[in-house]
Write a protein that holds these residues in place. Structure first.
Motif, short mmCIF file in Angstrom:
data_model
loop_
_atom_site.label_atom_id
_atom_site.label_comp_id
_atom_site.label_asym_id
_atom_site.label_seq_id
_atom_site.Cartn_x
_atom_site.Cartn_y
_atom_site.Cartn_z
N UNK A 18 0.83 -1.20 0.00
CA UNK A 18 0.00 0.00 0.00
C UNK A 18 0.86 1.24 0.00
N UNK A 19 0.28 2.34 -0.43
CA UNK A 19 0.98 3.63 -0.42
C UNK A 19 0.28 4.54 0.57
N UNK A 20 1.10 5.22 1.38
CA UNK A 20 0.53 6.14 2.37
C UNK A 20 1.56 7.20 2.71
N UNK A 21 1.15 8.44 2.67
CA UNK A 21 2.02 9.57 3.03
C UNK A 21 3.37 9.50 2.33
N UNK A 22 3.38 9.13 1.06
CA UNK A 22 4.62 9.10 0.29
C UNK A 22 5.49 7.88 0.55
N UNK A 23 5.05 6.98 1.41
CA UNK A 23 5.84 5.78 1.71
C UNK A 23 5.06 4.53 1.37
N UNK A 24 5.66 3.39 1.64
CA UNK A 24 5.03 2.10 1.37
C UNK A 24 4.66 1.39 2.66
N UNK A 25 3.57 0.64 2.62
CA UNK A 25 3.13 -0.19 3.73
C UNK A 25 2.99 -1.60 3.21
N UNK A 26 3.67 -2.53 3.85
CA UNK A 26 3.59 -3.93 3.45
C UNK A 26 2.35 -4.55 4.08
N UNK A 27 1.55 -5.23 3.27
CA UNK A 27 0.35 -5.90 3.77
C UNK A 27 0.64 -7.41 3.73
N UNK A 28 0.99 -7.98 4.89
CA UNK A 28 1.36 -9.41 4.89
C UNK A 28 0.14 -10.31 4.76
N UNK A 29 0.37 -11.49 4.22
CA UNK A 29 -0.67 -12.53 4.13
C UNK A 29 -0.51 -13.38 5.39
N UNK A 30 -1.21 -12.99 6.46
CA UNK A 30 -1.01 -13.62 7.76
C UNK A 30 -1.33 -15.11 7.74
N UNK A 31 -2.40 -15.51 7.08
CA UNK A 31 -2.75 -16.92 7.01
C UNK A 31 -1.64 -17.74 6.38
N UNK A 32 -1.11 -17.27 5.26
CA UNK A 32 -0.03 -18.00 4.57
C UNK A 32 1.24 -18.04 5.41
#
Length: 160
Positions: free
Chosen positions: A125-139
């Motif tokens: 994801x993108x937020x405030x000019x930076x990146x946010x990693x969205x992990x696949x918690x189940x996997x």
């Protein structure tokens, strides 16, 4: 569709987990280490009388593992493992806030150029000019041993 997410920090990276799956956020509590458990599973914690496996995602993402400090928290959440809801705790170097990540700002994780295993990342994801990693918690949890390690440690065993 947008995602309501709890943002956390692991090392120098921002991660987002689905806010709906978060049960509570705790200060660091005593951890019971389990012999022969995978490195990913730091041990077991007591959450209101329930035995909960505690995981360190920094292991799965090959990150440094500093000692807990005053900002370290445990995020207790429900993860879908093989179709079964499972309560787990994950260590976070810092918990930031609950935010909305717009669907248009979420992209698929690139297959190259990342230090994380792409199969463990649902998106970036993108937020405030930076990146946010969205992990696949189940996997992540299924790949880390699934029911054989964290969940099995908390199951009752029949008397012999």
């Amino acid at each position: 569709m947008s995602m309501t997410a709890l943002t956390i920090r692991l090392g120098d990276e921002q991660f987002a987990v689905e806010a709906e799956s978060v049960r509570e956020i705790l200060d660091v509590v005593p951890i019971t280490h389990v012999p022969n458990a995978p490195d990913f599973v730091s041990g077991l914690i007591n959450v209101r009388g329930r035995v909960v496996p505690l995981a360190d995602m920094r292991v799965m993402f090959d990150m440094d593992r500093p000692e807990p400090d005053e900002d370290t928290r445990i995020v207790v959440m429900e993860v879908d493992m093989e179709g079964e809801p499972t309560i787990v705790g994950i260590l976070a170097d810092k918990v930031h806030d609950v935010t909305t990540i717009e669907a248009a700002s979420i992209e698929e994780a690139p297959r190259v150029g990342m230090r994380w295993r792409p199969d463990f990342v649902r998106g970036i994801g993108k937020r405030d000019g930076g990146f946010i990693i969205i992990p696949d918690m189940g996997r992540i949890f299924e790949n880390a041993g699934g029911r054989s390690a964290p969940a099995a440690a908390s199951e009752e065993r029949p008397a012999l």
